[in-house]
Design a protein around this motif. Structure first.
Motif, PDB file in Angstrom:
ATOM      1  N   ASP A  96      58.727 -57.345 -24.853  1.00 28.43           N
ATOM      2  CA  ASP A  96      59.838 -57.529 -25.181  1.00 28.43           C
ATOM      3  C   ASP A  96      60.288 -58.675 -24.287  1.00 28.43           C
ATOM      4  N   THR A 148      62.512 -53.928 -16.013  1.00 26.23           N
ATOM      5  CA  THR A 148      62.101 -53.319 -17.114  1.00 26.23           C
ATOM      6  C   THR A 148      60.961 -53.844 -17.963  1.00 26.23           C
ATOM      7  N   SER A 150      58.801 -53.232 -20.904  1.00 26.37           N
ATOM      8  CA  SER A 150      58.675 -52.695 -22.162  1.00 26.37           C
ATOM      9  C   SER A 150      58.103 -53.709 -23.270  1.00 26.37           C
ATOM     10  N   THR A 152      55.383 -53.112 -27.381  1.00 26.26           N
ATOM     11  CA  THR A 152      54.799 -52.418 -28.228  1.00 26.26           C
ATOM     12  C   THR A 152      53.310 -52.856 -28.302  1.00 26.26           C
ATOM     13  N   ARG A 170      55.287 -47.569 -29.081  1.00 24.31           N
ATOM     14  CA  ARG A 170      56.460 -48.267 -28.002  1.00 24.31           C
ATOM     15  C   ARG A 170      56.286 -47.781 -26.470  1.00 24.31           C
ATOM     16  N   SER A 172      58.250 -48.229 -22.335  1.00 26.01           N
ATOM     17  CA  SER A 172      59.263 -48.720 -21.691  1.00 26.01           C
ATOM     18  C   SER A 172      59.270 -48.136 -20.136  1.00 26.01           C
ATOM     19  N   GLU A 174      60.829 -48.394 -16.341  1.00 26.19           N
ATOM     20  CA  GLU A 174      61.966 -49.133 -15.550  1.00 26.19           C
ATOM     21  C   GLU A 174      61.419 -48.979 -13.958  1.00 26.19           C
TER      22      GLU A 174
END
Length: 214
Positions: A96, A148, A150, A152, A170, A172, A174
């Motif tokens: 992302d 982060t 993140s 796909t 997906r 993600s 942190e």
């Protein structure tokens, strides 16, 4: 990496002189492990299963840690490698935001050629259970205490009769950031000729991601 007899058993390379392998990567090499073979069984429900994990507890500046993507592909099916046939979707990892992470060279298994019976079509695919490792480093400012990661994962599964619709999964994470000892960093204020390593690293990452980069 050398064994007890001084024989080279593994080599580690990166486009940047300051980035190095993490301890888990060194241990895998010392144990003779590779990423081309994973022994987990494919799922029984006829669909590709994607498992996405992060191999670490933080994101460091100059020590690589891996985003690990494992695809379990049912018997008789395959997923496309890149380049895929026109209109098909190869396995890929899309992030992302890459402003605060440095993406190193993807470690992927070697695909094999697949010939479609009754046609002259041949393309490259993966089957069975395959693992991809995407090494990452932290390029965020030191004031950022977390980053982060993140994005796909994309793929498309087919058999010799039909292709399924493209799939995506997906992810993600942190992650807390971890400072590292940068080469020459303690001498940054002692000499105007000393390299600003973090700045140099950031500029190199921009050049590496440019469309006309080598």
């Amino acid at each position: 990496m050398l064994d007890a007899d001084g024989v080279i058993i593994a080599k580690f390379f990166d486009e940047h002189l300051g980035v190095r392998a993490n301890s888990a990567e060194l241990l895998r090499a010392a144990n003779g492990e590779t990423v081309e073979l994973v022994t987990e069984a494919p799922p029984a429900d006829g669909e590709v299963t994607a498992t996405i994990t992060y191999d670490g507890e933080h994101l460091a500046e100059i020590v690589r840690h891996d985003l690990v993507v494992r695809l379990a592909i049912p018997e008789g099916q395959h997923v496309y490698a890149d380049p895929a046939p026109e209109g098909m979707v190869p396995v890929s990892i899309e992030f992302d935001d890459t402003d605060r992470i440095g993406i190193r060279r993807l470690v992927a298994p070697e695909p094999h050629e697949h010939h479609l019976d009754g046609t002259d079509e041949t393309f490259v695919v993966y089957d069975g259970t395959v693992e991809f490792r995407q090494p990452l480093v932290n390029t965020a400012s030191p004031r950022h205490k977390t980053v982060t990661v993140s994005g796909t994962v994309h793929w498309q599964a087919c058999d010799d009769l039909a292709c399924r619709i493209p799939r995506r999964e997906r992810f993600s994470f942190e992650l807390p950031t971890a400072p590292s000892e940068w080469p020459f960093g303690d001498r940054a204020e002692e000499s105007d000729a000393t390299m600003d390593f973090r700045h140099h690293f950031g500029r190199m990452m921009v050049r590496r991601s440019a469309p006309d980069a080598d």
